[in-house]
Design a protein around this motif. Structure first.
Motif, PDB file in Angstrom:
ATOM      1  N   PHE A 139     -34.843 -88.113  -7.570  1.00  0.00           N
ATOM      2  CA  PHE A 139     -34.122 -89.213  -6.911  1.00  0.00           C
ATOM      3  C   PHE A 139     -32.604 -88.992  -7.031  1.00  0.00           C
ATOM      4  O   PHE A 139     -31.915 -89.738  -7.725  1.00  0.00           O
ATOM      5  N   PRO A 140     -32.074 -87.976  -6.348  1.00  0.00           N
ATOM      6  CA  PRO A 140     -30.646 -87.644  -6.522  1.00  0.00           C
ATOM      7  C   PRO A 140     -29.684 -88.725  -6.024  1.00  0.00           C
ATOM      8  O   PRO A 140     -28.520 -88.736  -6.428  1.00  0.00           O
ATOM      9  N   ASP A 141     -30.164 -89.636  -5.186  1.00  0.00           N
ATOM     10  CA  ASP A 141     -29.286 -90.669  -4.631  1.00  0.00           C
ATOM     11  C   ASP A 141     -29.429 -92.015  -5.326  1.00  0.00           C
ATOM     12  O   ASP A 141     -28.960 -93.036  -4.808  1.00  0.00           O
ATOM     13  N   GLU A 142     -30.045 -92.037  -6.498  1.00  0.00           N
ATOM     14  CA  GLU A 142     -30.246 -93.295  -7.227  1.00  0.00           C
ATOM     15  C   GLU A 142     -29.123 -93.466  -8.260  1.00  0.00           C
ATOM     16  O   GLU A 142     -29.069 -92.768  -9.274  1.00  0.00           O
ATOM     17  N   PRO A 143     -28.194 -94.413  -8.006  1.00  0.00           N
ATOM     18  CA  PRO A 143     -27.042 -94.566  -8.905  1.00  0.00           C
ATOM     19  C   PRO A 143     -27.419 -94.948 -10.336  1.00  0.00           C
ATOM     20  O   PRO A 143     -26.736 -94.532 -11.283  1.00  0.00           O
ATOM     21  N   LYS A 149     -27.764 -91.483 -17.288  1.00  0.00           N
ATOM     22  CA  LYS A 149     -27.413 -90.131 -17.759  1.00  0.00           C
ATOM     23  C   LYS A 149     -25.989 -90.139 -18.316  1.00  0.00           C
ATOM     24  O   LYS A 149     -25.721 -89.555 -19.377  1.00  0.00           O
ATOM     25  N   ALA A 150     -25.090 -90.812 -17.636  1.00  0.00           N
ATOM     26  CA  ALA A 150     -23.709 -90.914 -18.121  1.00  0.00           C
ATOM     27  C   ALA A 150     -23.651 -91.657 -19.452  1.00  0.00           C
ATOM     28  O   ALA A 150     -22.932 -91.250 -20.365  1.00  0.00           O
ATOM     29  N   ASP A 151     -24.428 -92.720 -19.566  1.00  0.00           N
ATOM     30  CA  ASP A 151     -24.481 -93.467 -20.829  1.00  0.00           C
ATOM     31  C   ASP A 151     -24.949 -92.569 -21.963  1.00  0.00           C
ATOM     32  O   ASP A 151     -24.389 -92.585 -23.062  1.00  0.00           O
ATOM     33  N   LEU A 162     -18.219 -88.523 -17.598  1.00  0.00           N
ATOM     34  CA  LEU A 162     -17.412 -89.025 -16.490  1.00  0.00           C
ATOM     35  C   LEU A 162     -17.915 -88.630 -15.101  1.00  0.00           C
ATOM     36  O   LEU A 162     -18.019 -89.486 -14.220  1.00  0.00           O
ATOM     37  N   PRO A 163     -18.295 -87.361 -14.859  1.00  0.00           N
ATOM     38  CA  PRO A 163     -18.788 -87.031 -13.506  1.00  0.00           C
ATOM     39  C   PRO A 163     -20.043 -87.815 -13.109  1.00  0.00           C
ATOM     40  O   PRO A 163     -20.218 -88.151 -11.937  1.00  0.00           O
ATOM     41  N   PHE A 164     -20.882 -88.124 -14.076  1.00  0.00           N
ATOM     42  CA  PHE A 164     -22.087 -88.896 -13.763  1.00  0.00           C
ATOM     43  C   PHE A 164     -21.742 -90.349 -13.442  1.00  0.00           C
ATOM     44  O   PHE A 164     -22.343 -90.947 -12.555  1.00  0.00           O
ATOM     45  N   TYR A 165     -20.758 -90.914 -14.156  1.00  0.00           N
ATOM     46  CA  TYR A 165     -20.302 -92.269 -13.824  1.00  0.00           C
ATOM     47  C   TYR A 165     -19.685 -92.280 -12.422  1.00  0.00           C
ATOM     48  O   TYR A 165     -19.940 -93.186 -11.627  1.00  0.00           O
ATOM     49  N   LEU A 171     -22.360 -93.385  -5.276  1.00  0.00           N
ATOM     50  CA  LEU A 171     -23.669 -93.692  -4.669  1.00  0.00           C
ATOM     51  C   LEU A 171     -23.863 -95.192  -4.490  1.00  0.00           C
ATOM     52  O   LEU A 171     -24.435 -95.629  -3.486  1.00  0.00           O
ATOM     53  N   SER A 172     -23.391 -95.981  -5.450  1.00  0.00           N
ATOM     54  CA  SER A 172     -23.547 -97.433  -5.318  1.00  0.00           C
ATOM     55  C   SER A 172     -22.736 -97.955  -4.138  1.00  0.00           C
ATOM     56  O   SER A 172     -23.187 -98.834  -3.412  1.00  0.00           O
ATOM     57  N   ILE A 173     -21.546 -97.387  -3.934  1.00  0.00           N
ATOM     58  CA  ILE A 173     -20.719 -97.790  -2.787  1.00  0.00           C
ATOM     59  C   ILE A 173     -21.385 -97.353  -1.487  1.00  0.00           C
ATOM     60  O   ILE A 173     -21.452 -98.114  -0.516  1.00  0.00           O
ATOM     61  N   LYS A 174     -21.919 -96.136  -1.483  1.00  0.00           N
ATOM     62  CA  LYS A 174     -22.613 -95.612  -0.293  1.00  0.00           C
ATOM     63  C   LYS A 174     -23.830 -96.466   0.047  1.00  0.00           C
ATOM     64  O   LYS A 174     -24.062 -96.793   1.215  1.00  0.00           O
ATOM     65  N   ASN A 175     -24.601 -96.870  -0.973  1.00  0.00           N
ATOM     66  CA  ASN A 175     -25.836 -97.626  -0.741  1.00  0.00           C
ATOM     67  C   ASN A 175     -25.596 -99.092  -0.425  1.00  0.00           C
ATOM     68  O   ASN A 175     -26.327 -99.681   0.360  1.00  0.00           O
ATOM     69  N   LYS A 176     -24.584 -99.701  -1.064  1.00  0.00           N
ATOM     70  CA  LYS A 176     -24.381-101.151  -0.918  1.00  0.00           C
ATOM     71  C   LYS A 176     -23.105-101.532  -0.187  1.00  0.00           C
ATOM     72  O   LYS A 176     -22.866-102.703   0.073  1.00  0.00           O
ATOM     73  N   GLY A 177     -22.252-100.547   0.072  1.00  0.00           N
ATOM     74  CA  GLY A 177     -21.003-100.842   0.752  1.00  0.00           C
ATOM     75  C   GLY A 177     -19.906-101.317  -0.175  1.00  0.00           C
ATOM     76  O   GLY A 177     -18.776-101.532   0.263  1.00  0.00           O
ATOM     77  N   GLN A 178     -20.213-101.471  -1.444  1.00  0.00           N
ATOM     78  CA  GLN A 178     -19.210-101.875  -2.435  1.00  0.00           C
ATOM     79  C   GLN A 178     -19.680-101.432  -3.812  1.00  0.00           C
ATOM     80  O   GLN A 178     -20.868-101.157  -4.013  1.00  0.00           O
ATOM     81  N   PRO A 179     -18.766-101.369  -4.774  1.00  0.00           N
ATOM     82  CA  PRO A 179     -19.187-100.934  -6.115  1.00  0.00           C
ATOM     83  C   PRO A 179     -20.159-101.921  -6.749  1.00  0.00           C
ATOM     84  O   PRO A 179     -19.999-103.135  -6.651  1.00  0.00           O
ATOM     85  N   ASP A 180     -21.177-101.397  -7.386  1.00  0.00           N
ATOM     86  CA  ASP A 180     -22.162-102.207  -8.095  1.00  0.00           C
ATOM     87  C   ASP A 180     -21.586-102.532  -9.470  1.00  0.00           C
ATOM     88  O   ASP A 180     -21.246-101.626 -10.224  1.00  0.00           O
ATOM     89  N   PRO A 181     -21.472-103.824  -9.827  1.00  0.00           N
ATOM     90  CA  PRO A 181     -20.916-104.185 -11.131  1.00  0.00           C
ATOM     91  C   PRO A 181     -21.680-103.571 -12.315  1.00  0.00           C
ATOM     92  O   PRO A 181     -21.097-103.284 -13.345  1.00  0.00           O
ATOM     93  N   ALA A 182     -22.972-103.323 -12.138  1.00  0.00           N
ATOM     94  CA  ALA A 182     -23.768-102.713 -13.217  1.00  0.00           C
ATOM     95  C   ALA A 182     -23.369-101.262 -13.451  1.00  0.00           C
ATOM     96  O   ALA A 182     -23.590-100.722 -14.524  1.00  0.00           O
ATOM     97  N   ILE A 183     -22.810-100.630 -12.441  1.00  0.00           N
ATOM     98  CA  ILE A 183     -22.370 -99.243 -12.568  1.00  0.00           C
ATOM     99  C   ILE A 183     -20.974 -99.200 -13.156  1.00  0.00           C
ATOM    100  O   ILE A 183     -20.647 -98.446 -14.012  1.00  0.00           O
TER     101      ILE A 183
END
Length: 183
Positions: A139-143, A149-151, A162-165, A171-183
């Motif tokens: 699932f390479p597109d799952e934020p 992994k970053a955690d 950092l690169p994983f974050y 990906l969260s912006i791409k999927n939802k159109g905005q940053p996901d607060p959980a990310i």
């Protein structure tokens, strides 16, 4: 409404109230339905989902567990149950439960991510890293996977994490159109 059992009518009323935005009344109708002797397990699952959406994991856990135990093949009940357990810090139980759940749903992303998260929480760094690497390939597109992994990496070296974050955020912006607060 003729021909409906009382618990079915109460469930329908809870759905209507939920759609209207009245979650308190929806919850009340579900709790009333649960008092009916012929009620189906789906009400436990629905109430668990409502409580989880409100962040009330401790209250949701018994309903999610009952729904899951009644029908262990119901993937939604299993996901809700694991969600509660993870949020309440019960990683060891998540690892135990995922063994059975994965027999029925070996490719379910939510279950696999739950297991990886539980491995990280239980300080099984090697197991978590292996699981997350497999998930990143599947699932390479799952934020969320990138974030976990970053955690895991961030526990030792923030530069490596950092690169994983950054990927999780992109990906969260791409999927939802905005940053996901959980990310």
């Amino acid at each position: 409404l003729t021909g409906l059992k009382k618990w079915q009518r109460l469930n329908l009323q809870s759905v209507i109230e939920y759609k209207k935005g009245n979650e308190l009344l929806a919850e009340d109708f579900m709790r009333q339905a649960l008092r009916e002797p012929d009620v189906k397990t789906v009400i436990n699952r629905n109430l668990a989902g409502l409580l989880i959406n409100q962040g009330r994991m401790r209250e949701a856990l018994p309903f999610a567990e009952k729904a899951y135990r009644k029908d262990i093949k119901d993937i939604k009940s299993a996901q809700l149950f694991l969600n509660c357990l993870l949020d309440l810090g019960k990683a060891e139980q998540v690892l135990f439960e995922t063994e059975e759940i994965l027999k029925h749903h070996p490719e379910d992303k939510v279950i696999l991510v739950s297991r990886a998260s539980a491995l990280r929480s239980s300080m099984n760094e090697k197991g978590a890293a292996e699981e997350l690497d497999k998930l990143l390939q599947k699932f390479p597109d799952e934020p969320v996977i990138h974030r976990i992994k970053a955690d895991l990496l961030g526990d030792k070296d923030t530069k490596e994490a950092l690169p994983f974050y950054e990927q999780a955020l992109a990906l969260s912006i791409k999927n939802k159109g905005q940053p996901d607060p959980a990310i």
